[in-house]
Motif scaffolding. Structure first.
Motif, mmCIF file in Angstrom:
data_model
loop_
_atom_site.group_PDB
_atom_site.id
_atom_site.type_symbol
_atom_site.label_atom_id
_atom_site.label_comp_id
_atom_site.label_asym_id
_atom_site.label_seq_id
_atom_site.Cartn_x
_atom_site.Cartn_y
_atom_site.Cartn_z
ATOM 1 N N ASP A 65 -0.218 -12.079 -8.844
ATOM 2 C CA ASP A 65 0.808 -11.071 -8.543
ATOM 3 C C ASP A 65 1.764 -10.866 -9.720
ATOM 4 O O ASP A 65 2.309 -9.784 -9.900
ATOM 5 C CB ASP A 65 1.623 -11.475 -7.315
ATOM 6 N N PHE A 66 1.969 -11.917 -10.514
ATOM 7 C CA PHE A 66 2.879 -11.810 -11.652
ATOM 8 C C PHE A 66 2.209 -11.186 -12.874
ATOM 9 O O PHE A 66 2.885 -10.775 -13.804
ATOM 10 C CB PHE A 66 3.422 -13.194 -12.029
ATOM 11 N N LEU A 67 0.886 -11.100 -12.857
ATOM 12 C CA LEU A 67 0.139 -10.618 -14.016
ATOM 13 C C LEU A 67 -0.513 -9.268 -13.823
ATOM 14 O O LEU A 67 -0.929 -8.636 -14.785
ATOM 15 C CB LEU A 67 -0.944 -11.644 -14.382
ATOM 16 N N SER A 68 -0.600 -8.816 -12.602
ATOM 17 C CA SER A 68 -1.299 -7.579 -12.277
ATOM 18 C C SER A 68 -0.565 -6.368 -12.869
ATOM 19 O O SER A 68 0.661 -6.334 -12.930
ATOM 20 C CB SER A 68 -1.402 -7.427 -10.762
ATOM 21 N N ASP A 69 -1.347 -5.397 -13.274
ATOM 22 C CA ASP A 69 -0.750 -4.144 -13.760
ATOM 23 C C ASP A 69 -0.139 -3.330 -12.622
ATOM 24 O O ASP A 69 0.698 -2.477 -12.848
ATOM 25 C CB ASP A 69 -1.785 -3.289 -14.492
ATOM 26 N N GLU A 70 -0.588 -3.606 -11.405
ATOM 27 C CA GLU A 70 -0.034 -2.907 -10.243
ATOM 28 C C GLU A 70 1.284 -3.571 -9.869
ATOM 29 O O GLU A 70 1.483 -4.755 -10.083
ATOM 30 C CB GLU A 70 -0.999 -2.990 -9.072
ATOM 31 N N LEU A 71 2.171 -2.787 -9.281
ATOM 32 C CA LEU A 71 3.432 -3.342 -8.817
ATOM 33 C C LEU A 71 3.177 -4.310 -7.681
ATOM 34 O O LEU A 71 2.395 -4.042 -6.789
ATOM 35 C CB LEU A 71 4.381 -2.228 -8.352
ATOM 36 N N MET A 72 3.845 -5.457 -7.740
ATOM 37 C CA MET A 72 3.629 -6.449 -6.687
ATOM 38 C C MET A 72 4.389 -6.075 -5.436
ATOM 39 O O MET A 72 5.428 -5.422 -5.490
ATOM 40 C CB MET A 72 4.000 -7.848 -7.172
ATOM 41 N N ASN A 73 3.844 -6.479 -4.314
ATOM 42 C CA ASN A 73 4.488 -6.270 -3.020
ATOM 43 C C ASN A 73 5.508 -7.391 -2.820
ATOM 44 O O ASN A 73 5.130 -8.545 -2.731
ATOM 45 C CB ASN A 73 3.430 -6.283 -1.910
#
Length: 75
Positions: A65-73
């Motif tokens: 979640d901290f590395l994803s290019d998508e915004l985290m929920n």
């Protein structure tokens, strides 16, 4: 993904859970302190995969979640 963005995401997740830096440090174990948490959140400290995993466990999420290019929920 740069370390400053990872730090911002860690801070956002901590805030979403209503935790203070000392509370997060306590969840992570005795070798961490609020100063260390602050340095990470402000992108002034590099993280190992192990430390990133500890943040994720303490913040009840996945390290990805901290590395994803998508915004985290955050909820």
């Amino acid at each position: 993904m740069d370390i400053q963005e990872v730090g911002r995401r860690i801070k956002a997740r901590r805030a979403a859970l209503g935790l203070t830096q000392p509370e997060l440090a306590s969840r992570m174990g005795t070798e961490n302190n609020a100063g260390y948490i602050s340095e990470v959140e402000n992108g002034k400290r590099d993280l190992s995969i192990t430390k990133l995993g500890r943040f994720a466990t303490a913040l009840e999420c996945n390290a990805a979640d901290f590395l994803s290019d998508e915004l985290m929920n955050l909820s």
